[in-house]
Design an enzyme around this catalytic site. Structure first.
Site, PDB file in Angstrom:
ATOM      1  N   HIS A  67       0.855  -1.198   0.000  1.00  0.00           N
ATOM      2  CA  HIS A  67       0.000   0.000   0.000  1.00  0.00           C
ATOM      3  C   HIS A  67       0.893   1.250   0.000  1.00  0.00           C
ATOM      4  O   HIS A  67       1.923   1.270   0.696  1.00  0.00           O
ATOM      5  CB  HIS A  67      -0.861  -0.020   1.267  1.00  0.00           C
ATOM      6  CG  HIS A  67      -2.064   0.872   1.232  1.00  0.00           C
ATOM      7  ND1 HIS A  67      -1.967   2.239   1.070  1.00  0.00           N
ATOM      8  CD2 HIS A  67      -3.376   0.594   1.352  1.00  0.00           C
ATOM      9  CE1 HIS A  67      -3.186   2.761   1.113  1.00  0.00           C
ATOM     10  NE2 HIS A  67      -4.064   1.797   1.275  1.00  0.00           N
ATOM     11  N   GLY A 111       0.330  -4.964   1.728  1.00  0.00           N
ATOM     12  CA  GLY A 111      -0.888  -5.214   0.947  1.00  0.00           C
ATOM     13  C   GLY A 111      -0.606  -5.918  -0.362  1.00  0.00           C
ATOM     14  O   GLY A 111      -1.455  -6.623  -0.901  1.00  0.00           O
ATOM     15  N   TYR A 141      -4.957  -4.501  10.499  1.00  0.00           N
ATOM     16  CA  TYR A 141      -5.394  -5.222   9.301  1.00  0.00           C
ATOM     17  C   TYR A 141      -6.912  -5.447   9.308  1.00  0.00           C
ATOM     18  O   TYR A 141      -7.650  -4.841  10.101  1.00  0.00           O
ATOM     19  CB  TYR A 141      -4.597  -6.501   9.071  1.00  0.00           C
ATOM     20  CG  TYR A 141      -4.288  -6.644   7.603  1.00  0.00           C
ATOM     21  CD1 TYR A 141      -3.496  -5.691   6.966  1.00  0.00           C
ATOM     22  CD2 TYR A 141      -4.815  -7.646   6.837  1.00  0.00           C
ATOM     23  CE1 TYR A 141      -3.247  -5.761   5.603  1.00  0.00           C
ATOM     24  CE2 TYR A 141      -4.568  -7.734   5.469  1.00  0.00           C
ATOM     25  CZ  TYR A 141      -3.784  -6.789   4.864  1.00  0.00           C
ATOM     26  OH  TYR A 141      -3.546  -6.856   3.517  1.00  0.00           O
TER      27      TYR A 141
HETATM   28  C1  LCV Z   1       5.181   4.634  -0.477  1.00  0.00           C
HETATM   29  C2  LCV Z   1       7.326   3.783  -0.565  1.00  0.00           C
HETATM   30  C3  LCV Z   1       6.884   2.552  -0.018  1.00  0.00           C
HETATM   31  C4  LCV Z   1       5.501   2.423   0.282  1.00  0.00           C
HETATM   32  N1  LCV Z   1       4.683   3.479   0.049  1.00  0.00           N
HETATM   33  O1  LCV Z   1      14.345   1.412  -0.786  1.00  0.00           O
HETATM   34  O2  LCV Z   1       0.276  -4.459   5.175  1.00  0.00           O
HETATM   35  S1  LCV Z   1      -0.099  -3.178   5.757  1.00  0.00           S
HETATM   36  O3  LCV Z   1      -1.258  -3.251   6.629  1.00  0.00           O
HETATM   37  O4  LCV Z   1       1.045  -2.533   6.416  1.00  0.00           O
HETATM   38  C5  LCV Z   1      -0.536  -2.167   4.398  1.00  0.00           C
HETATM   39  C6  LCV Z   1      -1.235  -0.928   4.839  1.00  0.00           C
HETATM   40  C7  LCV Z   1       0.665  -1.878   3.565  1.00  0.00           C
HETATM   41  O5  LCV Z   1       0.833  -2.456   2.519  1.00  0.00           O
HETATM   42  O6  LCV Z   1       1.530  -0.946   4.053  1.00  0.00           O
HETATM   43  C8  LCV Z   1       2.795  -0.798   3.324  1.00  0.00           C
HETATM   44  C9  LCV Z   1       3.657  -2.003   3.728  1.00  0.00           C
HETATM   45  N2  LCV Z   1       5.006  -1.843   3.045  1.00  0.00           N
HETATM   46  C10 LCV Z   1       6.129  -1.868   3.734  1.00  0.00           C
HETATM   47  O7  LCV Z   1       6.181  -1.955   4.978  1.00  0.00           O
HETATM   48  C11 LCV Z   1       7.401  -1.705   2.912  1.00  0.00           C
HETATM   49  C12 LCV Z   1       7.940  -0.278   3.146  1.00  0.00           C
HETATM   50  N3  LCV Z   1       9.158  -0.096   2.333  1.00  0.00           N
HETATM   51  C13 LCV Z   1      10.351  -0.649   2.774  1.00  0.00           C
HETATM   52  O8  LCV Z   1      10.455  -1.355   3.790  1.00  0.00           O
HETATM   53  C14 LCV Z   1      11.534  -0.411   1.871  1.00  0.00           C
HETATM   54  O9  LCV Z   1      11.216   0.691   1.005  1.00  0.00           O
HETATM   55  C15 LCV Z   1      11.860  -1.659   1.004  1.00  0.00           C
HETATM   56  C16 LCV Z   1      12.407  -2.792   1.918  1.00  0.00           C
HETATM   57  C17 LCV Z   1      10.601  -2.126   0.246  1.00  0.00           C
HETATM   58  C18 LCV Z   1      12.937  -1.259  -0.036  1.00  0.00           C
HETATM   59  O10 LCV Z   1      13.998  -0.648   0.672  1.00  0.00           O
HETATM   60  P1  LCV Z   1      15.119   0.151  -0.152  1.00  0.00           P
HETATM   61  O11 LCV Z   1      16.098   0.642   0.869  1.00  0.00           O
HETATM   62  O12 LCV Z   1      15.577  -0.678  -1.285  1.00  0.00           O
HETATM   63  P2  LCV Z   1      13.829   2.710   0.013  1.00  0.00           P
HETATM   64  O13 LCV Z   1      13.299   2.340   1.354  1.00  0.00           O
HETATM   65  O14 LCV Z   1      14.860   3.780  -0.069  1.00  0.00           O
HETATM   66  O15 LCV Z   1      12.551   3.128  -0.888  1.00  0.00           O
HETATM   67  C19 LCV Z   1      12.743   3.762  -2.161  1.00  0.00           C
HETATM   68  C20 LCV Z   1      11.643   4.795  -2.287  1.00  0.00           C
HETATM   69  O16 LCV Z   1      10.354   4.129  -2.307  1.00  0.00           O
HETATM   70  C21 LCV Z   1       9.527   4.690  -1.293  1.00  0.00           C
HETATM   71  C22 LCV Z   1      10.461   5.198  -0.219  1.00  0.00           C
HETATM   72  O17 LCV Z   1       9.798   6.180   0.566  1.00  0.00           O
HETATM   73  C23 LCV Z   1      11.584   5.746  -1.088  1.00  0.00           C
HETATM   74  O18 LCV Z   1      11.140   7.001  -1.594  1.00  0.00           O
HETATM   75  P3  LCV Z   1      12.092   8.301  -1.438  1.00  0.00           P
HETATM   76  O19 LCV Z   1      13.324   7.952  -2.259  1.00  0.00           O
HETATM   77  O20 LCV Z   1      11.268   9.425  -1.974  1.00  0.00           O
HETATM   78  O21 LCV Z   1      12.386   8.420   0.046  1.00  0.00           O
HETATM   79  N4  LCV Z   1       8.650   3.648  -0.747  1.00  0.00           N
HETATM   80  C24 LCV Z   1       9.027   2.414  -0.350  1.00  0.00           C
HETATM   81  N5  LCV Z   1       7.977   1.732   0.116  1.00  0.00           N
HETATM   82  N6  LCV Z   1       4.975   1.285   0.758  1.00  0.00           N
HETATM   83  N7  LCV Z   1       6.489   4.818  -0.799  1.00  0.00           N
END
Ligand code: LCV
Length: 262
Positions: A67, A111, A141
């Site tokens: 999400h 999600g 959730y």
């Molecule tokens: C917006 C993002 C996101 C993102 N949204 O790269 O399941 S529930 O109930 O929680 C549900 C509500 C849900 O689905 O919630 C979201 C769950 N997703 C996560 O928890 C994953 C969150 N993201 C991460 O943990 C990391 O980004 C991962 C491990 C996926 C990748 O890490 P990495 O170090 O390779 P970055 O974190 O630097 O992310 C690159 C860019 O993508 C954005 C993040 O903010 C960053 O943007 P900026 O460069 O502008 O800072 N991004 C990542 N995930 N879910 N934006």
């Protein structure tokens, strides 16, 4: 940058949706989801009889980051309500009148993990991993999402996924039933295409009705009105909590959350 590439394989009834929103790692934003749903409607009109949902490889090796956290509502509003973009997409996949095969290279989060659990068949390569992450953000959730996990991988393993929020890697994902098949990275596209070609050789009407019976039977949870209202009340306590807002703020500020349990 194209958020999606869509293709229909000539001389077949196979439609392919490939996520390609590189900047936010295919986060399931409302715009991206609206496009996917529009394509599914178009595929329905074109009588597509097997859909492949995949993602273009990216340097982060992320299939989808789940999400779009930046679009989660502020505290006090259900983040996963019936009409929320993610829930609308999950229902569109379940109700699409033909099998949807999720083809996974890279990591799947939140999600998006529910999304692939809702697809009919999941094929992952050795790089694939799957994590459901509401507890990392402080999200309560929702019952239909939790039921997708119980139906697919069973109670104990679903609890472990939710309570640890740890990624489950390809070999264990196969053992648990998150994925139907595991293939080498370079074999993924051909393996999934062969499966889709096989499916499109069979009776589309028979497959459509069998898929709908699977949906009806797996959604058949007898639940009393009181139990439903209790679930809604419990969830409301969480999404109205300070912890919920703290989880979102921590992600946006790129720091660990400091949950207080209130
Ligand atoms: C917006 C993002 C996101 C993102 N949204 O790269 O399941 S529930 O109930 O929680 C549900 C509500 C849900 O689905 O919630 C979201 C769950 N997703 C996560 O928890 C994953 C969150 N993201 C991460 O943990 C990391 O980004 C991962 C491990 C996926 C990748 O890490 P990495 O170090 O390779 P970055 O974190 O630097 O992310 C690159 C860019 O993508 C954005 C993040 O903010 C960053 O943007 P900026 O460069 O502008 O800072 N991004 C990542 N995930 N879910 N934006």
């Amino acid at each position: 940058m194209e958020k999606l590439t869509i293709s229909k394989i000539e001389h077949t009834k196979i439609g392919i949706i490939s996520l390609n929103s590189q900047k936010n790692l295919n986060a399931l934003s409302k715009a991206l989801i609206d496009e996917i749903i529009g394509i599914l409607e178009d595929f329905k009109t074109k009588k597509i009889t097997c859909v492949i949902l995949k993602a273009e490889p990216n340097k982060h090796k992320v299939w989808s980051a789940g999400h779009d956290i930046k679009e989660l509502p502020v505290s006090g509003r259900d983040p996963l309500g019936y009409y929320d973009q993610l829930e609308t997409l999950l229902r569109a996949i379940q109700k699409f009148p033909a099998p949807v095969i999720a083809s996974i290279h890279g990591s799947v989060w939140g999600g998006a993990c529910d999304l692939i659990m809702t697809c009919d068949i999941v094929v992952g390569d050795l790089s694939s991993s799957f994590a459901i992450t509401p507890v990392k953000i402080g999200i309560p959730y929702n019952a239909s999402g939790i039921s997708h996990f119980i139906n697919r991988i069973g109670l104990n393993q679903a609890k472990e996924m939710f309570f640890t929020a740890k990624p489950i890697h390809s070999e264990l994902a196969l053992e648990w039933g998150i994925i139907n098949r595991i293939v080498r990275d370079e074999e993924l596209d051909n393996y999934v295409m062969d499966m889709a070609l096989n499916i499109t050789k069979h009776s589309p009407l028979s497959i459509e009705v069998i898929k709908e019976q699977f949906r009806i039977l797996t959604n058949a949870y007898p639940i009393s009105p009181e139990a439903f209202e209790r679930i809604q009340g419990l969830r409301q306590k969480v999404y109205e909590s300070e912890d919920y807002q703290e989880g979102i703020n921590a992600f946006l500020e790129k720091r660990p959350p400091d949950f207080k349990g209130k």
